[in-house]
Design an enzyme around this catalytic site. Structure first.
Site, mmCIF file in Angstrom:
data_model
loop_
_atom_site.group_PDB
_atom_site.id
_atom_site.type_symbol
_atom_site.label_atom_id
_atom_site.label_comp_id
_atom_site.label_asym_id
_atom_site.label_seq_id
_atom_site.Cartn_x
_atom_site.Cartn_y
_atom_site.Cartn_z
ATOM 1 N N GLY A 271 0.772 -1.201 0.107
ATOM 2 C CA GLY A 271 -0.292 0.160 -0.009
ATOM 3 C C GLY A 271 0.868 1.286 0.023
ATOM 4 O O GLY A 271 0.668 1.957 -0.874
ATOM 5 N N ASN A 275 9.452 5.482 4.659
ATOM 6 C CA ASN A 275 10.234 6.506 4.707
ATOM 7 C C ASN A 275 10.119 7.559 5.705
ATOM 8 O O ASN A 275 9.638 8.460 5.087
ATOM 9 C CB ASN A 275 10.568 6.764 3.722
ATOM 10 C CG ASN A 275 10.219 5.453 2.562
ATOM 11 O OD1 ASN A 275 11.051 3.897 2.566
ATOM 12 N ND2 ASN A 275 10.097 5.499 1.685
ATOM 13 N N HIS A 307 -1.934 6.008 9.250
ATOM 14 C CA HIS A 307 -1.170 5.100 9.004
ATOM 15 C C HIS A 307 0.358 5.126 8.553
ATOM 16 O O HIS A 307 1.229 4.711 9.216
ATOM 17 C CB HIS A 307 -1.085 3.536 8.111
ATOM 18 C CG HIS A 307 -0.553 2.443 8.790
ATOM 19 N ND1 HIS A 307 -1.286 1.745 8.985
ATOM 20 C CD2 HIS A 307 0.876 1.785 8.225
ATOM 21 C CE1 HIS A 307 -0.506 0.361 8.907
ATOM 22 N NE2 HIS A 307 0.957 0.727 8.725
ATOM 23 N N GLU A 308 0.481 5.347 7.578
ATOM 24 C CA GLU A 308 2.053 5.991 7.074
ATOM 25 C C GLU A 308 2.322 7.211 8.514
ATOM 26 O O GLU A 308 4.119 6.967 8.624
ATOM 27 C CB GLU A 308 2.539 6.244 5.688
ATOM 28 C CG GLU A 308 2.062 4.620 4.823
ATOM 29 C CD GLU A 308 2.208 4.205 4.968
ATOM 30 O OE1 GLU A 308 3.730 3.747 5.523
ATOM 31 O OE2 GLU A 308 1.375 3.033 4.722
ATOM 32 N N HIS A 311 3.629 6.302 11.948
ATOM 33 C CA HIS A 311 4.769 5.332 11.686
ATOM 34 C C HIS A 311 5.847 6.158 12.520
ATOM 35 O O HIS A 311 7.012 5.831 12.851
ATOM 36 C CB HIS A 311 5.100 4.997 10.338
ATOM 37 C CG HIS A 311 4.237 3.164 10.087
ATOM 38 N ND1 HIS A 311 4.581 2.630 11.322
ATOM 39 C CD2 HIS A 311 4.111 2.484 8.900
ATOM 40 C CE1 HIS A 311 4.603 0.587 11.213
ATOM 41 N NE2 HIS A 311 3.448 1.892 9.522
ATOM 42 N N GLU A 330 3.447 -2.435 13.109
ATOM 43 C CA GLU A 330 2.371 -2.410 12.584
ATOM 44 C C GLU A 330 1.435 -3.287 13.575
ATOM 45 O O GLU A 330 -0.009 -2.466 12.841
ATOM 46 C CB GLU A 330 2.718 -3.765 11.344
ATOM 47 C CG GLU A 330 3.558 -3.580 10.403
ATOM 48 C CD GLU A 330 4.058 -1.972 10.023
ATOM 49 O OE1 GLU A 330 2.751 -1.611 9.686
ATOM 50 O OE2 GLU A 330 5.391 -2.056 9.222
HETATM 51 N N1 TRP Z 1 5.801 -0.780 5.775
HETATM 52 C C1 TRP Z 1 4.415 -0.785 5.349
HETATM 53 C C2 TRP Z 1 3.265 -0.350 6.063
HETATM 54 O O1 TRP Z 1 3.090 -0.714 6.736
HETATM 55 C C3 TRP Z 1 4.706 -2.137 4.452
HETATM 56 C C4 TRP Z 1 5.689 -1.937 3.080
HETATM 57 C C5 TRP Z 1 5.421 -1.445 1.554
HETATM 58 C C6 TRP Z 1 5.974 -2.826 2.329
HETATM 59 N N2 TRP Z 1 6.741 -1.873 1.616
HETATM 60 C C7 TRP Z 1 6.052 -2.812 1.534
HETATM 61 C C8 TRP Z 1 6.290 -4.929 3.687
HETATM 62 C C9 TRP Z 1 7.575 -3.747 0.805
HETATM 63 C C10 TRP Z 1 7.140 -5.500 2.702
HETATM 64 C C11 TRP Z 1 7.807 -5.262 1.529
HETATM 65 O O2 TRP Z 1 2.338 0.201 5.417
HETATM 66 ZN ZN ZN Z 2 2.487 -0.449 8.434
#
Ligand code: TRP
Ligand code: ZN
Length: 865
Positions: A271, A275, A307-308, A311, A330
């Site tokens: 999704g 970063n 959500h992002e 994080h 998560e």
């Molecule tokens: N950390 C991301 C989220 O929870 C998940 C994610 C995005 C991801 N791209 C990825 C996990 C590629 C594994 C591989 O929003």
């Molecule tokens: Zn996440």
């Protein structure tokens, strides 16, 4: 890093099992990374200078992970170094016993050829990165494990024309020109794990705005997209600002950089990605406008943006020690985004949706060959563990702890967690300890939720005598792969006792079920009462009660808790269907029809809740209740019930379908009306296909928003009627240049409930607009097809063969996405013999394929075990 060969695993060097128990601290830290990247789609040169420091006293070499990399040069302190390549690992002997060294490597990578979409890749003319979980090692050599935190500076250089915008984490500190090329230097002052590294280069335009934080700092916000998409970024920007405010208000968490960038890309495996300071999104979770986005799309966008953003604290400032702790970030972050969405809209509707996801996706996972604890013990490929168990069940664990502690102590506990572990790589255990300390509770038994897989089953019965009500509870946790015996769990159950006569609430208590069998008494209950248990789904368990159908109908009509009302109606529908399926008899729809009528007529309920409550349970949820699933009888029973409801309540459904909310107002009430309109249309079509087709086509043509257009198409997709192809053709003609709309076009057709859909999906796989290269397009067709239970599980097994072929073809390009298509076949044990054998055969055919990725290998081999 600390991989050991698993003696049970097949003898392929790729298929190493990693165990949680083998965790040890890294030999070397990398407190700073300096990158010099000369970007070019064909060949990008990456020069990395790592500052490495020895962890303790040892004489072990520096081991850096790579994935498909060949070092061009390796230098230590500016001199050619002694190195070897062992598999993908770069082993460097560091001379002497200094504490700290500077290590420089250079590699060439090829973004244009990167079809896995991990590391640096090209998407629609952009260059972008995806590093979680282990993508950084496809860009440069690095330990690439989440407990190695460092600061980063990056110098990016690229063609000015093709890549006028250069972005990376943190702040831009310098920029300049160099002939046809230009460059930018970015610095991220916050130490971070390599999986949070990001870089984007491309021809992008920004929707720019700002947010002033609680301490009065102004943060620049940008959402970067292709110029033409700028008008579709308004909603995401609003959601971002609302998220920033919410995290301050609810968790006291302030954003920490002066700049927050989001980039939307059209090729993305998941999704979105959090970063640091540079979130990268699947464009489907950014772009929306009134002509193309449904109410659900709008809500999903707000949820993923939140959500992002969340994080930044739950994931980035406090990250994971190792990937077994994935739910630390998560589960907690999903809980936070669910709470945000509840606060922005209707809390009970949000809860019903979240519980529905849990029942539709997580419960089957927990009850199948891929079941794993929220904190797994081992993996072959960590990407396979980005699951509903880690995310959604993980969120339920956080929610249960909040229920046990209460809102105030929970906030004190999260404050403690963020303070104590800020800047660290932490574990689930660290989180629970903060809950215990700040909450003043003992969570020893509760910890089993992290280590025991499987959905607990609770049975409850209520007896009344002389002013006393006695609740008898029992629990069992079913065996799951590798965990044959389970201990009783600590299960928080919100219990209500509701008067049978008046519907009044006579008791409301949080019961902690901790033993295999337990009795709870309620004093002073003089009237006959109904048991309402697991209100608000206080625990992610399956509850069986001895309440009668009449009792359920009464709860559906009068439970003071709105969530529980909807749940009671769903339970009544499920029992009705289950009975017909098991007895091979006609559906006796009378009680359900009456309950739906009562729900629709009740002025005390808001429209959104009515819509949510009167929906038929999906075939998948019905199937989950059965010992073995015969998809034909599930389908037939559900059809019959829909027909009976649509026929008996035709006038009410006509009124609801005609009413709706024609514009684009997105208040809870307007969204509820549109949802109800779509459901009513479905019931009318179930009662009378001809009337349904005519009404649906009318609705499609007159629609003033995508929600109405889409709900008309959903109904038409299931009808053998000329209006179906007319509407789908019209949709294609109108939206064929918009890739997100084409995804809808593929998805809606794959969801149709007609036998011919098997052929149609096969044909759509050869459509010029279909491609294996774009994950959204692939998922639109294949994932939706595989969740279309009755069609996918056609007795011929054709659905299975088609999926197997698609998985094999997808795996050659993109193993992560291919592996996520395996679970529908892994459910074979749940189906009647004939289908089960064919599903196994499809899995075997995948396993027999040469050069299978470890991603698909793990999912398929575990599915067959
Ligand atoms: N950390 C991301 C989220 O929870 C998940 C994610 C995005 C991801 N791209 C990825 C996990 C590629 C594994 C591989 O929003
Ligand atoms: Zn996440």
């Amino acid at each position: 890093m600390d991989a050991r060969m698993n003696p049970e695993a097949p003898p392929s060097p790729d298929h190493v099992t990693i165990y949680a128990k083998d965790y040890r601290e890294p030999d070397w830290w990398v407190p700073h990374v300096s990158l010099d990247v000369d970007l070019d789609p064909e060949t990008t040169r990456v020069i990395a200078t790592l500052k490495v420091t020895r962890n303790g006293s040892h004489d072990r070499p520096l081991v850096l992970a790579g994935d498909g990399l060949k070092p061009l040069t390796v230098e230590v302190e500016g001199h050619d170094a002694q190195w070897t390549l062992e598999g993908d690992d770069l082993i460097i002997e560091l001379p002497g016993d200094s504490h700290s060294y500077s290590v420089t490597t250079s590699v060439d990578i090829h973004p244009d050829e990167n079809s896995q979409l991990m590391g640096l890749y090209a998407s629609g003319g952009l260059l972008c990165t995806q590093c979680e979980s282990e993508g950084f090692r496809r860009i440069t050599f690095h330990p690439d494990r989440p407990d190695v935190l460092g600061t980063y500076d990056v110098r990016m250089r690229a063609d000015k024309k093709a890549f006028p915008i250069l972005l990376a984490n943190g702040n831009k500190v310098d920029a300049g020109e160099d002939g046809d090329k230009h460059w930018a230097r970015w610095e991220d002052p916050f130490p971070k794990p390599s999986y949070l590294f990001a870089m984007v280069a491309g021809d992008l335009a920004a929707n720019s705005d700002s947010f002033t934080t609680m301490s009065g700092r102004m943060v620049e916000l940008n959402i970067w997209v292709r110029e033409a998409d700028l008008p579709r970024t308004t909603h995401a920007m609003e959601a971002l600002k609302a998220s920033m405010k919410w995290d301050e208000d609810v968790y006291g968490r302030e954003y920490d950089l002066d700049l927050f960038n989001i980039v939307a890309v059209s090729d993305f495996n998941f999704g979105a990605m959090e970063n640091k300071g540079l979130n990268i999104f699947n464009s489907r979770f950014i772009l929306a406008d009134e002509d193309t986005a449904t109410d659900r799309d709008y809500d999903n966008i707000a949820g993923v943006v939140a959500h992002e953003y969340f994080h930044n604290w739950s994931g980035n400032r406090v990250t994971c020690r190792d990937w077994f702790q994935l739910s630390l970030k998560e589960g907690f972050t999903v809980f936070r985004d669910q709470s945000f969405s509840a606060d922005m809209g209707s809390a009970p509707v949000q809860r019903l949706d979240d519980v529905n996801t849990l029942r539709t996706v997580q419960f089957p996972e927990d009850n199948g060959p891929l079941a794993h604890p929220v904190r797994p013990d081992s993996y072959i490929e960590i990407t396979n563990f980005y699951t509903a168990t880690v995310y959604n069940k993980g969120a339920e664990l956080i929610r249960m702890m909040r229920t046990i502690l209460g809102a105030e102590k929970f906030r004190a506990a999260t404050d403690l967690y963020f303070e104590r572990h800020d800047g660290e790589a932490a574990t689930c255990e660290d989180f629970v300890r903060c809950m215990e300390e700040a909450g003043g509770v003992d969570l020893t038994q509760f910890r089993l939720w992290y280590s025991q897989a499987g959905t607990p089953r609770v049975s409850a019965s209520l007896a009344q005598q002389g002013g006393k009500a006695t609740l008898k509870l029992t629990q069992t946790v079913p065996p799951t792969p590798g965990q044959p015996d389970k201990q009783p769990m600590a299960i928080p159950l919100k219990v209500g006792l509701v008067s049978r006569q008046s519907g009044e609430e006579l008791a409301d208590r949080l019961v902690m079920l901790t033993r295999a069998e337990q009795e709870v008494t309620f004093e002073g209950i003089e009237e006959p009462v109904l048991l309402s248990i697991n209100r608000d789904f206080s625990a992610p368990v399956i509850v069986e009660t001895d309440i009668s159908d009449g009792g359920l109908a009464q709860l559906a009509a009068s439970e003071p808790n709105a969530f529980a009302r909807a749940e009671a109606l769903e339970e009544l529908m499920l029992r009705t269907l289950e009975r017909a399926i098991k007895n091979n008899a006609d559906v006796e729809a009378g009680a359900v029809v009456d309950a739906i009528r009562g729900t629709l007529e009740d002025d005390a309920l808001d429209t959104a809740l009515k819509a949510e409550a009167i929906q038929l349970p999906s075939e998948k949820i019905i199937g989950e209740r059965l010992e073995t699933i015969d998809p034909d009888s599930v389908h037939a029973a559900r059809r019959q019930l829909g027909h009976a409801i649509g026929t008996s309540l035709a006038d009410m459904m006509r009124a609801a379908q005609a009413d709706g909310a024609p514009g684009t107002d997105r208040s809870v009430e307007a969204k509820g009306k549109r949802k109800l309109k779509g459901i009513a249309l479905g019931y009318l079509a179930a009662a009378d296909a001809e009337e349904g087709a005519a009404l649906a086509k009318e609705q499609y043509d007159a629609a003033g928003n995508m929600t109405d257009r889409q709900s008309a198409l959903i109904v038409l997709a299931g009808l053998e009627a000329p209006q179906r192809s007319a509407a789908f053709d019209a949709f294609y003609a109108r939206y064929k240049d918009d890739s997100l709309m084409l995804d809808k076009w593929f998805a809606l057709q794959a969801m149709g409930q007609r036998e011919a859909v098997l052929d149609e999906v096969e044909a759509l796989g050869k459509h010029p607009d279909f491609t294996f290269k774009n994950p959204n397009r692939l998922r639109a067709l294949i994932v939706n097809f595989a969740s279309n239970q009755w069609v996918f599980h056609h007795a011929s097994g054709r659905g299975y063969d088609l999926l197997a072929r698609m998985i094999i073809e997808a795996d050659a390009l993109n193993p992560q996405v291919a592996a996520r298509m395996v679970p529908p076949l892994g459910r074979w044990r749940r189906f009647e013999e004939g289908r089960a054998a064919k599903m196994r055969a499809a899995l075997e055919s995948i396993l027999a394929t040469d050069g299978l990725s470890k991603d698909v290998f793990e999912q398929v081999s575990k599915s067959l075990a």
